[in-house]
Design a protein around this motif. Sequence first.
Motif: not given
Length: 551
Positions: A215, A236, A258, A262, A278, A303, A305-306, A310-312
């Motif tokens: 990323y 990403m 994602p 972000k 994460r 921040y 990132y899971d 696929n999630r911030w």
Amino acid sequence: QEDLEALIAEFQNLDAKKTQVIESSCPPPSPRLNGSLSAHPEKDELILFGGEYFNGQKTYLYNELYVYNIRKNSWSKVEIPNPPPRRCAHQAAVVPTAGGQLWVFGGEFASPNGEQFYHYKDLWVLHLATKTWEQIKASGGPSGRSGHRMVACKRQLIIFGGFHESTRDYIYYNDVYAFNLDSFTWSKLAPSGIGPAPRSGCQMATTPEGSIIIYGGYSKQRIKKDVDKGTLHTDMFLLKTEGAGKEEDKWAWSRLNPSGVKPTPRSGFSVAIGPNNRSLLFGGVHDEEEEESIEGDFFNDIYFYDIGKNRWFPGQLKGPKSEKKKRRRGRQAEAESAGDEEIEKQPPQGPVEIVKEVVAEDGTVMTIKQVISGPAEEKERSESEEEEEEDRALGQQQVEPCPRSNAMLAVKHGVLYVYGGMFEVGDRQFTLSDLYSIDLHKMEEWKVLVDMDPKAQEWLEESESDEEDDDMEGAEGGEEEEESSEEESEDEGGDEQHPSVQPDEKHADYLSRTEQYWIKLARSNMGLDAKEKKVVKVAHAMAKTFYEDSV
């Protein structure tokens, strides 16, 4: 290049005189950035290696090895014979083999004036159990570089990107190399698909399945002679293998899109792998290019990132639970004691006028009057809304690391540790040596393990300048002082004329006060939001103008 190689060789000769391992307790390490902080795989320890420090005139590079004992909150220095040469912007990765190994690749060495760079392409391993350094000489590895990223993944070290800079030119990379930890051999990967553009300083993380996530990052390109344009990447990518981590495996790039919130665009952020599958990103800087200068907005946010989803999402402090209980009990007590008094204490009816003063970017002070309905017309807020508001207020009061870039991160037992880094104020760079921690499971509060030492903040003016030789000190100091315009106006004393003041005395007194002021500002007020930062910038400009005019 030859001069730098000779200097590196000279340092290595000094290191070669060490013949035995010496471990001694010591104060916290001196300020630095762009080092590596790694969690010991078997012990409750963090390992700090390398880094750099700039005091305004001279650049210092380190190859010292420090160990932080988490339980005792104490530092020790470990001197080991034949260490890697001094460097910064390298990468380090830990594997649990044979009591733990710390692998180090690449990085850079800078000349004392910070104008020449030597980029390493060497690979080293620190055997943690025996406390010995070993250089691994294997052909076919990456070219010399710094700002690259390296992760351990299924008995391999995977290296991506980075840059190489010489006095004439620079180049950014997007190549991928793998070093096999069993055969001790390099291989250059040739993934299919469209991968990331060349970059340095990105986030690189592994998934449980053995894939790689990339990323962000930074790169620059020359758009015309002596003019470069920087790019903050926010895209990403996923680098996926179909096999079990063998050299002959086929790899493929794919783009990730994602969801969630972000991170805002930035460079110089630091990364680590947290609990619950994460990865996390901390701090960084967003440079705003103005007419002839670059102003940086520094961050101290987290921040997450899971990887599975696929999630911030941003990391938000919840505040200690004990505080919440106290507040809840306090509200209950207030409600019970209110009783009959409620009738007597009727809030005043009618509208309320609020007057605010706002300073615009050009220094204009605007007065804003706002009329709001009286308290009688307000809807009753639920307990959860009150708690949310109090949580926000508590978050504002809590201790937290000041905004910074290029800090060093490590995670051990679900706790994030943040050490050092830097931020800039005007032309001055502050390099940090503080250490903070936060429990990533609870996200309640930051803890200060080592506070910033104001005495460690040294800044020397450039000895020579092509532009303002006579007034360099004044320009540097004047740009940084916010309180000084008030203090100097008090010094004015009626009809006394400033030209009669000796500039040297003025400079000495002025710089002394600015230094103390900025240390205080850095620790308490650097968490300002964007609008408030602009107000502070106006104050800086006014102070500078006043100072230059008066002297």
